[in-house]
Design a protein around this motif. Structure first.
Motif, short mmCIF file in Angstrom:
data_model
loop_
_atom_site.label_atom_id
_atom_site.label_comp_id
_atom_site.label_asym_id
_atom_site.label_seq_id
_atom_site.Cartn_x
_atom_site.Cartn_y
_atom_site.Cartn_z
N VAL A 88 54.73 43.49 37.84
CA VAL A 88 53.55 42.76 38.32
C VAL A 88 52.49 43.73 38.79
O VAL A 88 51.28 43.50 38.59
N ALA A 89 52.89 44.86 39.37
CA ALA A 89 51.92 45.87 39.79
C ALA A 89 51.16 46.43 38.59
O ALA A 89 49.95 46.72 38.67
N GLU A 90 51.86 46.60 37.46
CA GLU A 90 51.18 47.08 36.25
C GLU A 90 50.17 46.05 35.74
O GLU A 90 49.08 46.42 35.28
N VAL A 91 50.53 44.77 35.81
CA VAL A 91 49.58 43.73 35.40
C VAL A 91 48.37 43.73 36.34
O VAL A 91 47.22 43.60 35.90
N ALA A 92 48.61 43.90 37.64
CA ALA A 92 47.51 43.94 38.61
C ALA A 92 46.57 45.11 38.31
O ALA A 92 45.34 44.97 38.40
N ALA A 93 47.13 46.27 37.94
CA ALA A 93 46.29 47.41 37.60
C ALA A 93 45.47 47.13 36.35
O ALA A 93 44.29 47.53 36.27
N LEU A 94 46.05 46.44 35.37
CA LEU A 94 45.29 46.06 34.17
C LEU A 94 44.15 45.11 34.53
O LEU A 94 43.04 45.24 34.00
N CYS A 95 44.44 44.16 35.41
CA CYS A 95 43.39 43.22 35.82
C CYS A 95 42.23 43.95 36.49
O CYS A 95 41.05 43.65 36.23
N GLU A 96 42.54 44.90 37.34
CA GLU A 96 41.48 45.65 38.02
C GLU A 96 40.71 46.52 37.03
O GLU A 96 39.49 46.68 37.16
N ALA A 97 41.41 47.06 36.02
CA ALA A 97 40.72 47.84 35.00
C ALA A 97 39.76 46.97 34.21
O ALA A 97 38.65 47.40 33.86
N ILE A 98 40.17 45.74 33.92
CA ILE A 98 39.29 44.80 33.20
C ILE A 98 38.11 44.41 34.06
O ILE A 98 36.95 44.43 33.63
N GLU A 99 38.38 44.07 35.31
CA GLU A 99 37.34 43.58 36.21
C GLU A 99 36.31 44.66 36.53
O GLU A 99 35.12 44.37 36.72
N ASN A 100 36.75 45.92 36.61
CA ASN A 100 35.86 47.00 37.05
C ASN A 100 35.13 47.71 35.92
O ASN A 100 34.39 48.67 36.17
N ARG A 101 35.31 47.26 34.68
CA ARG A 101 34.57 47.89 33.58
C ARG A 101 33.08 47.63 33.70
O ARG A 101 32.66 46.52 34.08
N THR A 102 32.31 48.64 33.38
CA THR A 102 30.86 48.45 33.43
C THR A 102 30.36 47.65 32.23
O THR A 102 29.37 46.91 32.33
N ALA A 103 31.06 47.77 31.09
CA ALA A 103 30.70 46.99 29.91
C ALA A 103 31.38 45.62 29.97
O ALA A 103 32.38 45.43 30.65
N ALA A 104 30.82 44.68 29.23
CA ALA A 104 31.30 43.30 29.28
C ALA A 104 32.71 43.17 28.73
O ALA A 104 33.09 43.85 27.77
N VAL A 105 33.48 42.27 29.36
CA VAL A 105 34.81 41.90 28.85
C VAL A 105 34.86 40.38 28.80
O VAL A 105 34.64 39.70 29.81
N VAL A 106 35.12 39.85 27.60
CA VAL A 106 35.24 38.39 27.42
C VAL A 106 36.60 38.11 26.78
O VAL A 106 37.04 38.83 25.88
N ALA A 107 37.28 37.07 27.26
CA ALA A 107 38.59 36.71 26.75
C ALA A 107 38.49 35.45 25.91
O ALA A 107 37.86 34.47 26.33
N VAL A 108 39.09 35.48 24.72
CA VAL A 108 39.24 34.29 23.87
C VAL A 108 40.69 33.86 23.97
O VAL A 108 41.60 34.64 23.65
N LEU A 109 40.92 32.63 24.41
CA LEU A 109 42.26 32.16 24.77
C LEU A 109 42.74 31.10 23.78
O LEU A 109 42.01 30.16 23.46
N SER A 110 43.97 31.25 23.33
CA SER A 110 44.55 30.27 22.41
C SER A 110 46.03 30.10 22.70
O SER A 110 46.68 31.00 23.25
N GLY A 111 46.57 28.93 22.34
CA GLY A 111 47.98 28.66 22.57
C GLY A 111 48.30 28.52 24.04
O GLY A 111 47.45 28.16 24.86
N GLN A 112 49.55 28.83 24.39
CA GLN A 112 49.99 28.77 25.79
C GLN A 112 49.64 30.09 26.49
O GLN A 112 50.22 31.12 26.18
N VAL A 113 48.70 30.04 27.40
CA VAL A 113 48.31 31.22 28.17
C VAL A 113 48.72 30.97 29.61
O VAL A 113 48.13 30.14 30.30
#
Length: 544
Positions: free
Chosen positions: A52-77
């Motif tokens: 879970v700590a690794e997932v949290a680090a990924l989330c912070e990396a996504i959130e703190n990017r200066t460039a845009a990050v958009v997620a396209v979601l399909s199926g069971q997320v």
């Protein structure tokens, strides 16, 4: 917008996939499109703090990017995968997508930021509904509540590009007073420690800055991870996954027989959406069974539990047959009486050689393999799942549930007998006995989920674990996990206990053996330690 890097996030978020995702995010030079179609962490890593700590680090990396990050979601997320999506700047949902969190059912709060990010998107009420109750949200509802920012047309790429150019989107909590009122109401309605701690975290999303809020969630997650209740719930989930074995879906069910068991099964299968071919030797028996099915359906309609249209749809899926030849082509035939029926079969209320035997008890569907082909056993497990029962596959010599229930009943009877022999003023009454057992999750769901079990509960836990050890040692239960799954699904122990074998492991097998040896003089048949306990202690192992 410049270069758009597309990153696929599908399947389980294994350690290898998490590492690769971190590298891909680090290498991406501009805007990122995350294609997410994942149910989150693998089963074995649920509740594992390091994962879970690794997932949290990924989330912070996504959130703190200066460039845009958009997620396209399909199926069971779900779970950790949805936490990744919440960290993105915007989300696009494809048709058929569904979202949810199951952490509360495992005695946990999410550990990668969901309790902080979700309320900022959807508000306190919807966030608490998803987080506390595990409510699944479809794409349209997600758009209406603000969980996603657009519903995709096609693959969602163009929608994602459009949103990326519009970031940052306007988000935030608008009415703090209403938010706190919702939190207060949810705190009063919380039924489990995890639900109460989720309320605390959602409150922190308003009261604390984002960074400290994430830290508060992390501490709460780690605290719950260490609790006995969470460890029991996690063990129970894994035990059910092990005990169900393989399951093959069943869509067309054959039922051989026309008495009450056949009628009850037909009604349940129709309600579950299956096509049912009901067959018996004589036309008169089939007609009588159809009349019984119709009577039960009419009672449901009259009670307001079924619409007439639903009854007609069920009736259209019921195909009466005279003779065994009418069962050709079904996925599985359930035998409620003996007969010359070919193909995959499951015995229910009748003993047949080399045919899996189904024993139903509460939500449990224990399927004794009985030397049958693995495919037949797997179809039996698939049927149980379709009917909403918990399948547990065991071997010949049980049923396991009967052996465990008998051991528990004998232990309770022994305690009652001792109480009756004592002074009335000092004895253990039935109400006090039931309360003592329920407080430890034995034959009931008690409110006291902490503390040390008293002598009464310890006797009952030991009796269940000892009988479970005998069942494993005799080869009837394939593993201790099967025993725990049976005990929980049958209501002999509460889910949060993890089952009798898990509880024995927590106390230690040497402690269990010491207790059993001390009690053996009271009732040798009940308390004499099973040989498997000695063998495991000699090898330095616990129940597995």
């Amino acid at each position: 917008m410049g270069v758009l890097t597309v990153i696929e996030v599908s399947g389980d978020l294994t350690a290898a996939r998490r590492s690769a995702l971190a590298a891909e995010l680090a290498q991406a030079g501009g805007a990122v499109l995350l294609r997410i179609a994942s149910a989150g962490l693998p089963e074995a890593e649920l509740g594992v703090a390091a994962a879970v700590a690794e997932v949290a680090a990924l989330c912070e990396a996504i959130e703190n990017r200066t460039a845009a990050v958009v997620a396209v979601l399909s199926g069971q997320v779900r779970g950790a995968a949805l936490e990744l999506a919440l960290a993105a700047g915007a989300r696009v949902a494809r048709q058929g997508a569904a979202f949810g969190f199951s952490d509360a059912g495992l005695g946990l709060v999410p550990g990668a930021g969901a309790t902080q990010r979700l309320p900022r998107l959807v508000g306190a009420a919807e966030a608490l509904r998803m987080l506390q109750d595990g409510a699944e949200v479809d794409a349209v509802t997600a758009f209406a509540t603000g969980l996603v920012d657009a519903l995709a047309e096609g693959d969602g790429v163009q929608d994602a590009v459009r949103l990326a150019g519009a970031l940052p989107l306007r988000k935030g909590i608008r009415d703090g007073r209403a938010y706190l009122a919702t939190v207060a109401a949810a705190r009063g309605a919380a039924r489990t420690p995890a639900q109460a701690r989720i309320v605390d975290c959602v409150e922190a999303a308003l009261m604390l800055p984002h960074g400290p809020g994430l830290a508060f969630e992390r501490v709460t997650f780690e605290d719950l991870c260490a609790s006995a209740e969470t460890q029991g719930l996690l063990h129970a989930r894994r035990a059910f996954a092990v005990a169900a074995d393989a399951a093959v879906p069943v869509a067309r069910l054959g039922i051989w027989g026309a008495a009450a068991p056949a009628v009850g099964l037909a009604v349940a299968a129709l309600r579950a959406g299956l096509e049912v071919q009901l067959a018996a030797e004589s036309r008169e028996a089939v007609v009588k069974a159809l009349a019984d099915v119709a009577e039960r359906q009419e009672a449901e309609v009259q009670a307001g539990r079924m619409l007439p249209e639903a009854r007609e749809a069920e009736w259209a899926r019921l195909l009466p047959q005279v003779g065994a030849a009418g069962l050709a082509g079904v996925d599985l035939t359930v035998m409620t009486e003996a007969g010359a029926v070919a193909g995959p079969r499951l015995a229910y209320g009748v003993a047949l050689a080399d045919v899996p035997v189904l024993t139903r008890f509460e939500s449990l569907a224990e399927i004794a393999a009985n030397g049958a082909a693995p495919d037949h056993v797997a179809r039996g497990a698939g049927l149980a799942r379709a009917l909403g029962w918990v399948p547990v596959v065991t071997r010949q010599g049980g049923p396991v549930v009967l052996r465990l229930a008998t051991a528990l009943a004998e232990a309770v009877a022994w305690v009652e007998a001792q109480a009756a022999a004592q002074d009335a003023g000092r004895g253990v009454g039935r109400a006090a006995l039931a309360q003592s057992l329920a407080a430890q999750g034995i034959a009931g769901e008690g409110a006291a989920r902490a503390g040390v079990a008293d002598g009464i509960a310890l006797r009952c836990l030991a009796a269940l674990a000892n009988e479970g050890a005998r069942l494993v040692g005799e080869g009837i239960a394939p593993s201790a996990a099967h025993v725990d799954a049976v005990a929980i699904a049958a209501g002999l122990m509460a889910r949060w206990t993890g089952g009798p074998m898990h509880q024995a492991n927590r106390r230690g097998l040497m402690v269990l053996r010491r207790d059993l040896r001390g009690w053996a003089a009271d009732d040798a048949a009940l308390w004499t330690p099973a040989p498997l306990i000695d063998a495991l202690i000699a090898e330095g192992r616990g129940f597995t």
